[in-house]
Design a protein around this motif. Sequence first.
Motif, short mmCIF file in Angstrom:
data_model
loop_
_atom_site.label_atom_id
_atom_site.label_comp_id
_atom_site.label_asym_id
_atom_site.label_seq_id
_atom_site.Cartn_x
_atom_site.Cartn_y
_atom_site.Cartn_z
N PHE A 96 -4.57 -7.43 0.31
CA PHE A 96 -4.81 -8.45 -0.71
C PHE A 96 -6.08 -8.15 -1.51
O PHE A 96 -6.24 -8.67 -2.61
N ASP A 97 -6.98 -7.34 -0.98
CA ASP A 97 -8.19 -6.98 -1.70
C ASP A 97 -8.01 -5.67 -2.46
O ASP A 97 -8.75 -4.71 -2.31
N THR A 98 -6.95 -5.64 -3.26
CA THR A 98 -6.65 -4.54 -4.16
C THR A 98 -6.16 -5.14 -5.46
O THR A 98 -5.85 -6.35 -5.53
N GLN A 99 -6.04 -4.32 -6.50
CA GLN A 99 -5.48 -4.82 -7.75
C GLN A 99 -4.08 -5.41 -7.53
O GLN A 99 -3.75 -6.47 -8.07
N LEU A 100 -3.27 -4.72 -6.72
CA LEU A 100 -1.92 -5.23 -6.45
C LEU A 100 -1.97 -6.53 -5.67
O LEU A 100 -1.24 -7.48 -5.97
N ASN A 118 0.85 -1.18 0.00
CA ASN A 118 0.00 0.00 0.00
C ASN A 118 0.88 1.23 0.00
O ASN A 118 1.41 1.63 1.04
N GLU A 119 1.06 1.84 -1.15
CA GLU A 119 1.96 2.99 -1.28
C GLU A 119 1.50 4.18 -0.44
O GLU A 119 2.31 4.91 0.10
N ALA A 120 0.19 4.37 -0.32
CA ALA A 120 -0.33 5.56 0.32
C ALA A 120 -0.42 5.44 1.83
O ALA A 120 -0.72 6.41 2.51
N ASN A 121 -0.15 4.28 2.37
CA ASN A 121 -0.33 4.06 3.80
C ASN A 121 1.01 4.19 4.51
O ASN A 121 1.90 3.37 4.31
N THR A 122 1.13 5.18 5.36
CA THR A 122 2.38 5.37 6.09
C THR A 122 2.33 4.78 7.49
O THR A 122 3.28 4.88 8.24
N GLU A 123 1.21 4.19 7.84
CA GLU A 123 1.07 3.55 9.14
C GLU A 123 0.58 2.12 8.92
O GLU A 123 0.11 1.79 7.84
N PRO A 124 0.66 1.24 9.92
CA PRO A 124 0.13 -0.13 9.73
C PRO A 124 -1.34 -0.11 9.34
O PRO A 124 -2.11 0.73 9.77
N LEU A 125 -1.71 -1.07 8.48
CA LEU A 125 -3.10 -1.17 8.06
C LEU A 125 -3.99 -1.48 9.25
O LEU A 125 -3.59 -2.14 10.20
N ALA A 126 -5.23 -1.02 9.18
CA ALA A 126 -6.20 -1.34 10.23
C ALA A 126 -6.47 -2.84 10.22
O ALA A 126 -6.35 -3.51 9.20
N GLY A 130 6.48 3.24 -13.88
CA GLY A 130 6.88 3.00 -12.51
C GLY A 130 5.90 2.23 -11.66
O GLY A 130 5.31 1.24 -12.09
N LEU A 131 5.72 2.71 -10.45
CA LEU A 131 4.90 1.98 -9.47
C LEU A 131 3.45 1.87 -9.88
O LEU A 131 2.73 0.98 -9.42
N ALA A 132 2.96 2.76 -10.76
CA ALA A 132 1.55 2.71 -11.16
C ALA A 132 1.21 1.38 -11.81
O ALA A 132 0.08 0.88 -11.67
N ILE A 133 2.14 0.78 -12.53
CA ILE A 133 1.86 -0.49 -13.21
C ILE A 133 1.52 -1.57 -12.19
O ILE A 133 0.55 -2.32 -12.36
N ASN A 134 2.29 -1.63 -11.10
CA ASN A 134 1.98 -2.61 -10.05
C ASN A 134 0.62 -2.34 -9.43
O ASN A 134 -0.18 -3.26 -9.23
N TYR A 135 0.35 -1.11 -9.10
CA TYR A 135 -0.87 -0.80 -8.35
C TYR A 135 -2.12 -0.90 -9.22
O TYR A 135 -3.22 -1.09 -8.69
N LEU A 136 -1.98 -0.81 -10.53
CA LEU A 136 -3.13 -0.97 -11.42
C LEU A 136 -3.39 -2.44 -11.76
O LEU A 136 -4.47 -2.77 -12.24
N GLY A 137 -2.42 -3.30 -11.54
CA GLY A 137 -2.63 -4.74 -11.70
C GLY A 137 -3.24 -5.11 -13.04
O GLY A 137 -2.67 -4.85 -14.10
#
Length: 367
Positions: A50-54, A36-44, A281-288
């Motif tokens: 895993f429930d993302t395109q990546l 999760n590129e946008a998350n600077t803290e641990p996920l809730a 760059g990183l967009a390719i991974n995150y767009l899956g």
Amino acid sequence: MSALAEHIAAVTLIDHHVHGCWLQSGDRRRFENGLNEANTEPLADFDTAFDTQLGVAVRTHCAPLLGLPAHADADEYWRRRCQYPEPELARLFLTAANVSDWLIDTGFASGVADLGEMAAVTGGRAHEVVRLESVAEEAMPAAGDYAAAFSRILVERTANAVATKSIMAYRGGFAGDLSEPTAREVAEAATRWWDSGEPRLTDRVLLRFGLHQALRLDKPLQFHVGFGDRDCDLRLANPLYLLDFFRAAGDTPIMLLHCYPYEREAGYLAQAFNNVYLDGGLAINYLGARSASFIGRLLEMAPFRKILYSSDGFGPPELHFLGAHLWRSGIHRVLQEFVDAGHWAEGDAIRVVDLIAHGNARRVYRL
């Protein structure tokens, strides 16, 4: 399999912007946070990367390298992953990416492999990209003149480096004056920064100073553009704000990294300015599964000799592999459609693959 498909599957890549991978094992929370590129803290606790395109791409394309079927569920993937030491995972995934050269941003390197370790793990060559803001933060405590200290450290750090990079997108964005400040402005800004006690460089005068010092090095200058973590104001990370800077940059190659959702703006800039280049760059991974459409947009306006490959992998070695795998899959889908429709000759498609995969990077970075 077509000749184009065979060529793409085998072509060696130069990853012109990447970070180190993990070599120390961690828990599942760390792993999912690394997706999760946008998350600077641990996920809730109720959330899962895993429930993302990546996340789906990891379960689909990385699972077979661990001996699992494609589309393994998240728990099964994590259990199997835990059976491997982290250095073995790094060798497995990074070797499978088929990358000959890694151009590594060392500005944010906590907890990941350094240049020598990346080369050892992969058997490839590792080259340094020096982050300008890191140079500034090293120069700030130095005794005497900030400008002189910055220039000295920059020259020392880049002596064996292939490029510099700015994360101005994370430090206030591109909008506003980007001209070179005067010596007096730099000295006053350095005093303000010192007096503030703030360790991170956010002063726009000093950010501008660093950019213009980098232009004098005769090495490519990379900019993070668009999508990033919470520190990045996406509204101000549009590369069109860099127009005046491009006009003053002379012949220095300017690399626009990642670009999403400004890939079309970046494509225009690469066509309009001789020295402007871009990647996905990183967009390719995150767009899956949607990354092929993004790759197609990169190919709309930008000259093909101005597009480069990068993964921007950081942390989980899956990201270094997925960047390569999804790029190969996506560019094949796009170019095969051109060939099948009679718009392109297959030979032209193969030639463009080589330019983006390694030819452009080898030329621009003088590798």
